[in-house]
Design an enzyme around this catalytic site. Structure first.
Site, short mmCIF file in Angstrom:
data_model
loop_
_atom_site.label_atom_id
_atom_site.label_comp_id
_atom_site.label_asym_id
_atom_site.label_seq_id
_atom_site.Cartn_x
_atom_site.Cartn_y
_atom_site.Cartn_z
N ASP A 224 0.54 -1.35 0.06
CA ASP A 224 0.10 0.16 -0.01
C ASP A 224 1.29 1.25 -0.20
O ASP A 224 1.69 1.73 0.60
CB ASP A 224 -0.37 -0.28 0.74
CG ASP A 224 -1.74 1.16 1.44
OD1 ASP A 224 -2.65 1.14 0.69
OD2 ASP A 224 -1.39 2.47 2.56
N GLU A 293 1.35 0.10 -5.48
CA GLU A 293 0.05 1.03 -5.62
C GLU A 293 1.35 1.99 -5.34
O GLU A 293 1.41 2.77 -4.44
CB GLU A 293 -0.60 1.01 -4.57
CG GLU A 293 -1.70 1.73 -4.58
CD GLU A 293 -2.71 2.67 -3.54
OE1 GLU A 293 -3.35 2.77 -4.13
OE2 GLU A 293 -1.47 2.97 -2.30
C1 GLC Z 1 -3.91 3.61 -0.55
C2 GLC Z 1 -5.17 2.73 -0.29
C3 GLC Z 1 -6.08 3.96 0.21
C4 GLC Z 1 -5.81 3.98 1.93
C5 GLC Z 1 -4.71 4.80 1.32
C6 GLC Z 1 -3.84 5.04 2.66
O1 GLC Z 1 -3.91 4.18 -1.45
O2 GLC Z 1 -5.61 2.30 -1.44
O3 GLC Z 1 -7.26 2.85 0.12
O4 GLC Z 1 -6.91 5.18 2.21
O5 GLC Z 1 -3.31 3.51 1.01
O6 GLC Z 1 -3.56 3.79 3.01
#
Ligand code: GLC
Ligand code: MG
Length: 573
Positions: A224, A293
């Site tokens: 993440d 991500e």
């Molecule tokens: C990522 C997740 C999102 C979350 C963020 C903070 O972008 O996909 O849902 O709010 O991280 O953890």
């Protein structure tokens, strides 16, 4: 069987299907399916989806042709950011189940040939994590677990944050702690303090979390919010972005040169790759995979895969969000082509492409690109080379749900003025299983987010039961086709035939698979004889198509109805 249909069958059966992928390469052509556990299936009818619910629905994954599932966070959490604020990384949240139930889930999935990937949230913990509590209280071992800084004082003598950094969720990225008499950094909500990756003890603690779950048999991690791991050590102010329409409380107001994608951040991903690769070396078995991500420019995204020469490896794949960030309801065929080509041109040959149409942070593809274009975009995603990622519900064409401000839960949108524009609740409403109460999500308790009214028309059960075609049946047919040699190793070319018609062609020796997709509102005649021979046949068609499966198209003159999409096989001599 009519002659045309017979010809198509001969064509199909003479295509080569390859054997099961090598155990270190299984992910390279896999379909990954994102489960949003909170909204998937609520087995104990408390309004919150849970792991037992996923187990109850486990046959959905092999039936859909999915190779691996990844679960959004299921760990102990105050749920300020729906589990992306973790207070215990090695314990399943009681709302979702127990570690034992997770074990069962992993076993049940594995026995069906489905891999299980967990969400790893390394940038920040919950402010209720014991590490943070101890850090606030100055417990020696945890003092430097987070990013703490002294206050500054402005001209009027008021205490102000150490610099101008802004949180992704708006306003200062710093929150004052009375106990500690310092500010702590949070790139997201103030309940999500950023870990301090310049502390080697933190680095090792986070690696141990990966090892803990690898030992439990998981097949990898979705990592993440990776761009945010490290920040500039001198806490320098970030320059203004000068983007129009933003004010000094908005994240977009600054150019994030000191808080995103630092070289140290890339290095940390490469170290995590080493952790999973070492685990495979020591324990054997199939590759354990990392997917990162990062919403970043294309060149930065590529660096998360590793160095261009492959001497250092990072994520097995870094999510390709371009089909989300580049496209909207008004995009032309050329926009689609440009988005795909931008990726294909940037990715080094040694790495594997991937394609994402949606997730829990973005509006559902059916809503973003039009409900009638669902099949066309699912076809595009499935026919492009590499990994396909599906967000739960995409396989049935589920649209965004209807959520009022009062019902909203997303911490990034707790302000009525911005709710409609930024809330992520719409794409998080419960999965639509059938037409019973609450769409089969549970047996009647109020779900944490409302079930969309559209479930009566759009649900898995109807789409399986229908005698005709459905988004789900199209999705299943595409999943089967993906193991075809043309899609595994064929060349790829994509072009805009008209303003609205996309043509994607995969070719392997004399076999081709071609997508013709009219994403527009009008029927159109196209001449595709340059790319399609007379020896073709329609293999899969969108649900709005009235053409006959198995029949060939007349390449010089194909009439495509509005939103019609066709997957054609072609055996040119
Ligand atoms: C990522 C997740 C999102 C979350 C963020 C903070 O972008 O996909 O849902 O709010 O991280 O953890
Ligand atoms: Mg429940």
């Amino acid at each position: 069987m009519c002659l045309k249909t017979f010809v198509l069958f001969v064509t199909l059966y003479s295509l080569t299907y390859s054997a099961r992928a090598d155990s270190q390469d299984w992910w390279k052509h896999a379909t990954f399916y994102q489960i949003y556990p909170r909204s998937f299936e609520d087995s104990d009818n408390d309004g919150i989806g849970d792991l037992q619910g996923i187990i109850n629905k486990i046959d959905h994954f092999p039936a859909s042709g999915v190779d691996a599932v990844w679960l959004s966070p299921i760990f102990e959490s105050p749920q300020v950011d729906q589990g992306y604020d973790i207070s215990n990384y090695t314990k399943v949240d009681p709302a979702y189940g127990t570690n034992e139930i997770l074990n069962t889930l992993i076993e049940e999935a594995h026995s069906r040939g489905v891999k299980v990937v967990l969400d790893f949230v390394p940038n920040h913990t919950s402010d209720k994590h014991q590490w943070f509590i101890d850090s606030v209280n100055g417990v020696e071992e945890y003092r430097d677990y987070y990013v703490w800084a002294n206050a500054k004082v402005d001209e009027d003598g008021n205490r102000v944050p150490p610099n101008n950094w802004i949180s992704v969720f708006k306003n200062s990225a710093w929150t004052w702690s009375d106990e500690r008499q310092q500010y702590y950094l949070h790139e997201f909500a103030s309940a999500q303090p950023d870990l301090n990756y310049r502390n080697p003890v933190v680095v090792e603690a986070m690696k141990n979390i990966l090892r803990f779950w690898l030992d439990k048999g998981v097949d990898g991690f979705r990592i993440d919010a990776v761009p945010y791991l490290f920040e500039n050590e001198d806490l320098l102010d970030e320059p203004l972005s000068n983007l129009p329409g933003y004010n000094s409380t908005d994240y977009e107001y600054l150019d994030h040169i000191y808080t995103q994608n630092l070289p140290e951040t890339l290095d940390m991903i490469y170290q995590w790759r080493q952790v999973v690769d070492d685990f495979v070396t020591e324990n054997g078995g199939d590759a354990r995979v990392l997917m990162t991500e990062a919403y970043a420019d294309i060149n930065t995204t590529m660096l998360y895969f590793g160095t261009a020469d492959g001497t250092r490896l990072g994520a097995h794949f870094s999510f390709n969000f371009n089909l989300i960030t580049d496209l909207n309801i008004n995009s032309t065929a050329q926009d689609v082509v440009d988005s795909v080509n931008k990726w294909l041109e940037a990715i080094p040959d040694i790495y594997t492409s991937n394609w994402v149409l949606g997730n829990h942070d973005n509006h559902r593809v059916a809503t973003r690109l039009g409900p009638d274009n669902v099949d066309g975009f699912n076809m595009l995603k499935s026919l492009l080379p590499g990994v396909a990622v599906t967000y739960n519900g995409e396989e049935i064409g589920q649209e965004n749900g209807e959520v009022s401000y009062e019902e909203g839960q997303d911490p990034s949108a707790r302000d009525p003025d911005i709710f409609d524009a930024v809330s992520r609740d719409f794409e998080r409403t419960p999965y639509q299983w059938d037409d019973s109460v609450n769409a089969g999500f549970n047996t009647g308790a109020k779900p944490w987010l409302p079930v969309s009214e559209k479930y009566h028309e759009t649900n898995l059960k109807i789409e399986i039961a229908t005698a005709g075609s459905s988004h789900y049946k199209v999705y299943q047919d595409l999943a089967k086709l993906r193991s075809n040699e043309v899609l595994l190793s064929g060349d790829v070319a994509i072009k805009a035939v008209t303003e609205d018609v996309v043509l994607l062609k995969r070719r392997y020796e004399n076999d081709s698979v071609v997508l013709l997709f009219n994403k527009g509102e009008e029927a159109v005649d196209v001449d595709v004889s340059e790319d399609v021979s007379a020896r073709n046949g329609i293999l899969i068609k969108s649900i709005n198509s009235t053409k006959e499966l198995g029949a060939p198209v007349l390449p010089a003159n194909v009439t495509l109805a509005a939103h019609e999409a066709l997957v054609i096989t072609d055996k040119s001599a």
